[in-house]
Design a protein around this motif. Structure first.
Motif, PDB file in Angstrom:
ATOM      1  N   ARG A 132       0.809  -1.076  -0.063  1.00  0.00           N
ATOM      2  CA  ARG A 132      -0.221  -0.276   0.116  1.00  0.00           C
ATOM      3  C   ARG A 132       1.078   1.459  -0.102  1.00  0.00           C
ATOM      4  N   ARG A 133       1.858   1.522   0.338  1.00  0.00           N
ATOM      5  CA  ARG A 133       2.607   2.353   0.369  1.00  0.00           C
ATOM      6  C   ARG A 133       4.180   2.172  -0.479  1.00  0.00           C
ATOM      7  N   PHE A 134       4.741   1.360  -1.107  1.00  0.00           N
ATOM      8  CA  PHE A 134       5.023   1.139  -2.156  1.00  0.00           C
ATOM      9  C   PHE A 134       5.029   1.580  -3.580  1.00  0.00           C
ATOM     10  N   VAL A 135       2.984   0.840  -3.615  1.00  0.00           N
ATOM     11  CA  VAL A 135       2.706   0.450  -5.558  1.00  0.00           C
ATOM     12  C   VAL A 135       2.447   2.181  -5.583  1.00  0.00           C
ATOM     13  N   PRO A 136       2.003   2.802  -4.992  1.00  0.00           N
ATOM     14  CA  PRO A 136       1.930   5.029  -5.769  1.00  0.00           C
ATOM     15  C   PRO A 136       3.231   5.213  -5.608  1.00  0.00           C
ATOM     16  N   GLN A 137       4.452   5.152  -4.931  1.00  0.00           N
ATOM     17  CA  GLN A 137       5.967   5.213  -5.534  1.00  0.00           C
ATOM     18  C   GLN A 137       6.149   4.043  -6.674  1.00  0.00           C
ATOM     19  N   TRP A 138       5.770   3.070  -6.593  1.00  0.00           N
ATOM     20  CA  TRP A 138       6.266   2.643  -8.088  1.00  0.00           C
ATOM     21  C   TRP A 138       5.971   3.162  -9.029  1.00  0.00           C
ATOM     22  N   LEU A 139       4.443   4.017  -9.087  1.00  0.00           N
ATOM     23  CA  LEU A 139       3.463   3.896 -10.175  1.00  0.00           C
ATOM     24  C   LEU A 139       4.589   6.400 -10.334  1.00  0.00           C
ATOM     25  N   ALA A 140       4.731   6.305  -9.376  1.00  0.00           N
ATOM     26  CA  ALA A 140       5.321   7.517  -9.978  1.00  0.00           C
ATOM     27  C   ALA A 140       6.394   7.265 -10.056  1.00  0.00           C
ATOM     28  N   SER A 141       7.265   6.198 -10.422  1.00  0.00           N
ATOM     29  CA  SER A 141       8.920   6.375 -10.800  1.00  0.00           C
ATOM     30  C   SER A 141       8.657   6.316 -12.169  1.00  0.00           C
ATOM     31  N   PRO A 142      10.084   7.045 -12.257  1.00  0.00           N
ATOM     32  CA  PRO A 142      11.065   7.129 -14.055  1.00  0.00           C
ATOM     33  C   PRO A 142      10.845   6.243 -14.524  1.00  0.00           C
ATOM     34  N   GLU A 143      10.878   4.607 -13.979  1.00  0.00           N
ATOM     35  CA  GLU A 143      10.212   3.652 -14.938  1.00  0.00           C
ATOM     36  C   GLU A 143       9.356   3.157 -15.859  1.00  0.00           C
ATOM     37  N   LEU A 144       7.798   4.021 -14.861  1.00  0.00           N
ATOM     38  CA  LEU A 144       6.076   3.620 -15.671  1.00  0.00           C
ATOM     39  C   LEU A 144       5.662   4.707 -16.194  1.00  0.00           C
ATOM     40  N   ARG A 145       6.818   6.342 -15.976  1.00  0.00           N
ATOM     41  CA  ARG A 145       6.286   7.580 -17.155  1.00  0.00           C
ATOM     42  C   ARG A 145       5.494   7.149 -18.203  1.00  0.00           C
ATOM     43  N   SER A 146       6.453   6.363 -18.437  1.00  0.00           N
ATOM     44  CA  SER A 146       5.418   6.504 -19.880  1.00  0.00           C
ATOM     45  C   SER A 146       4.605   5.417 -19.810  1.00  0.00           C
ATOM     46  N   VAL A 147       3.824   4.708 -19.388  1.00  0.00           N
ATOM     47  CA  VAL A 147       2.896   3.713 -19.210  1.00  0.00           C
ATOM     48  C   VAL A 147       1.860   4.955 -17.978  1.00  0.00           C
ATOM     49  N   VAL A 148       2.685   5.399 -17.017  1.00  0.00           N
ATOM     50  CA  VAL A 148       1.173   5.463 -15.786  1.00  0.00           C
ATOM     51  C   VAL A 148       0.537   6.802 -16.618  1.00  0.00           C
TER      52      VAL A 148
END
Length: 112
Positions: free
Chosen positions: A69-85
């Motif tokens: 619950r704490r980490f998923v939002p960080q992952w979604l906002a990461s540069p790694e997923l910027r082109s997806v989310v």
């Protein structure tokens, strides 16, 4: 967005349930799911993290559990997923409430 989904004006294109997975497995599963969703033309997906359990230490101080619950939002906002989310927000009760997120998917070919 929650109102539009709950009123049926926006359809959910997919769901992934991560709760119960270890952090590294959940991260890998989330990345793969989002990339497939984008490739399939999905616009909105639900990511279930679970709420986690509150934990009290020996002095009685509480801290929120729920690593995912704490980490998923960080992952979604990461540069790694910027082109997806495009963005995300807490899901409505019907889709898991505080234990889930609506994630908007960027169309292929569109980058920030």
């Amino acid at each position: 967005m929650r109102q539009k989904v709950s009123r049926g004006r926006i359809e959910v294109d997919g769901v992934i349930d991560l709760h119960g997975l270890r952090q590294s497995a959940a991260h890998d599963a989330l990345i793969g799911f989002l990339l497939r969703a984008q490739a399939d033309g999905a616009k909105l997906v639900v990511v279930v993290t679970g709420k986690g359990k509150s934990v009290r230490d020996e002095l009685g101080y509480g801290r929120e559990g729920g690593i995912l619950r704490r980490f998923v939002p960080q992952w979604l906002a990461s540069p790694e997923l910027r082109s997806v989310v495009v963005g995300y927000e807490e899901a409505s009760i019907a889709h898991g409430g505080a234990g889930a997120l609506y994630v908007r998917i960027r169309r292929l070919g569109r980058h920030p």
